[in-house]
Design an enzyme around this catalytic site. Sequence first.
Site, mmCIF file in Angstrom:
data_model
loop_
_atom_site.group_PDB
_atom_site.id
_atom_site.type_symbol
_atom_site.label_atom_id
_atom_site.label_comp_id
_atom_site.label_asym_id
_atom_site.label_seq_id
_atom_site.Cartn_x
_atom_site.Cartn_y
_atom_site.Cartn_z
ATOM 1 N N ARG A 38 0.886 -1.177 0.000
ATOM 2 C CA ARG A 38 0.000 0.000 0.000
ATOM 3 C C ARG A 38 0.914 1.214 0.000
ATOM 4 N NH1 ARG A 38 -5.366 1.150 3.464
ATOM 5 N NH2 ARG A 38 -6.086 -0.209 1.781
ATOM 6 N N HIS A 80 -7.351 0.755 -6.453
ATOM 7 C CA HIS A 80 -7.508 -0.161 -5.310
ATOM 8 C C HIS A 80 -8.144 -1.458 -5.844
ATOM 9 C CE1 HIS A 80 -7.648 -1.543 -1.336
ATOM 10 N NE2 HIS A 80 -8.590 -0.791 -0.805
ATOM 11 N N GLN A 119 -9.850 -4.315 -3.704
ATOM 12 C CA GLN A 119 -11.165 -3.939 -3.158
ATOM 13 C C GLN A 119 -12.270 -4.245 -4.165
ATOM 14 O OE1 GLN A 119 -12.153 -2.318 -0.003
ATOM 15 N NE2 GLN A 119 -14.038 -3.135 -0.855
ATOM 16 N N ASP A 156 -17.371 6.382 -1.742
ATOM 17 C CA ASP A 156 -16.124 6.292 -0.966
ATOM 18 C C ASP A 156 -15.941 7.652 -0.293
ATOM 19 O OD1 ASP A 156 -13.608 5.574 0.005
ATOM 20 O OD2 ASP A 156 -12.571 5.883 -1.907
ATOM 21 N N CYS A 198 -16.399 0.850 0.400
ATOM 22 C CA CYS A 198 -15.169 0.105 0.693
ATOM 23 C C CYS A 198 -14.748 0.254 2.149
ATOM 24 C CB CYS A 198 -14.050 0.551 -0.246
ATOM 25 S SG CYS A 198 -13.530 2.253 -0.017
ATOM 26 N N ARG A 258 -13.155 -9.159 1.407
ATOM 27 C CA ARG A 258 -11.746 -8.846 1.169
ATOM 28 C C ARG A 258 -10.894 -10.083 1.449
ATOM 29 N NH1 ARG A 258 -10.022 -3.586 1.509
ATOM 30 N NH2 ARG A 258 -8.044 -4.505 0.882
HETATM 31 N N1 NVA Z 1 -10.092 6.419 -1.389
HETATM 32 C C1 NVA Z 1 -9.713 5.944 -0.078
HETATM 33 C C2 NVA Z 1 -9.904 4.470 0.034
HETATM 34 C C3 NVA Z 1 -9.623 3.915 1.395
HETATM 35 C C4 NVA Z 1 -9.756 2.431 1.458
HETATM 36 C C5 NVA Z 1 -8.280 6.329 0.200
HETATM 37 O O1 NVA Z 1 -7.440 6.207 -0.701
HETATM 38 O O2 NVA Z 1 -7.990 6.774 1.306
HETATM 39 N N1 CP Z 2 -11.167 -0.545 2.249
HETATM 40 C C1 CP Z 2 -9.910 -0.615 2.704
HETATM 41 O O1 CP Z 2 -8.950 -0.834 1.955
HETATM 42 O O2 CP Z 2 -9.810 -0.454 4.040
HETATM 43 P P1 CP Z 2 -8.466 -0.218 4.868
HETATM 44 O O3 CP Z 2 -7.958 1.148 4.499
HETATM 45 O O4 CP Z 2 -8.893 -0.280 6.308
HETATM 46 O O5 CP Z 2 -7.487 -1.272 4.533
#
Ligand code: NVA
Ligand code: CP
Length: 312
Positions: free
Chosen positions: A102, A129, A132, A223, A263, A291
């Site tokens: 990540r 992502h 997801q 989201d 998500c 997930r």
């Molecule tokens: N769009 C959000 C998704 C979190 C799972 C982010 O990137 O923070």
């Molecule tokens: N939806 C998702 O990826 O959640 P986290 O940021 O908690 O991993």
Amino acid sequence: MRHFLTLKDFTKDEISEIITLAQKIKAQTKDKHFVPYLERQTLGMIFEKSSTRTRVSFETGVYQLGGIGLFLSSNDIQLGRGEPMKDTARVISRMVDMVMIRTFSQDKLNEFASFSKVPVINGLTDEYHPVQVMADFLTMIEFGKVDNPICTYIGDGNNMAHSWLMFASIMGYELRIATPKGYECNSDIVAEAMAFAKISGAKIIISNNPKEAVKNSDVINTDTWVSMGQEEEKEKRVKDFNGYMVDENLMSLAKNNAIFLHCLPAYRDYEVSEETFEKHANEIFTQAENRLHAQKAIMVWLDNHRKSEEIR
Ligand code: NVA
Ligand code: CP
């Protein structure tokens, strides 16, 4: 060797194959039948951003598959002190069997993958992502949204919107995306999705009109308005996203049996009303659980693919 960096590297058949595997692995897991598909394997899990679901699902998933997950926060490893991504990749991938990252830009992820000796999985970047969306797809199927569902995404043109663009355009679905002006999806990614849509027959409709987008939809998705790394923009974003909250008024325009996906984490009374969230909690938390199952399938699929290449 295949990586899982964005859905655009996968065909419709491959995506379906991974989901079929996820269904099988989920059924086995529910029966407490843990097949050691990844016996003695190690998954390195590099996090440059926070996570609840991604960390817990990957770590639990690889353990249930007979392997072990190593949580590597950039706060603790030398990457956070400036060790280059390509060196980190060359070191870690000599010791582990698979890596999940990540991070911020997709370029950083791609750089890691290009120096890695083992398959790399995108656990979220600023652009995409994809793991997801695989869980979202599994959830849609479980809730009966299989017959060319009309899918709608309301909110920020962010990594989730981009992943849905890739997913729907490859699968041949109708996807409507409504964002406020100035928060549209990346135009290059939209163009790529449009090119996929030409082949698959998908219908991609991009607008700044949430009410029009939601009409008659089967799956509504949103989201956060403030993604990780955008915290300083929160005040401006909250103003600019006025009118984009998914609430019962908006949901009343969708099909009666439409599902709502998020998500997570969800910010109540910003992108979704408390009422709508709780009404659809079963869908949302099934999506979160999925997930685990979808990612186990991704890991097993990548490992099978690597093994079949080694034999060749
Ligand atoms: N769009 C959000 C998704 C979190 C799972 C982010 O990137 O923070
Ligand atoms: N939806 C998702 O990826 O959640 P986290 O940021 O908690 O991993």
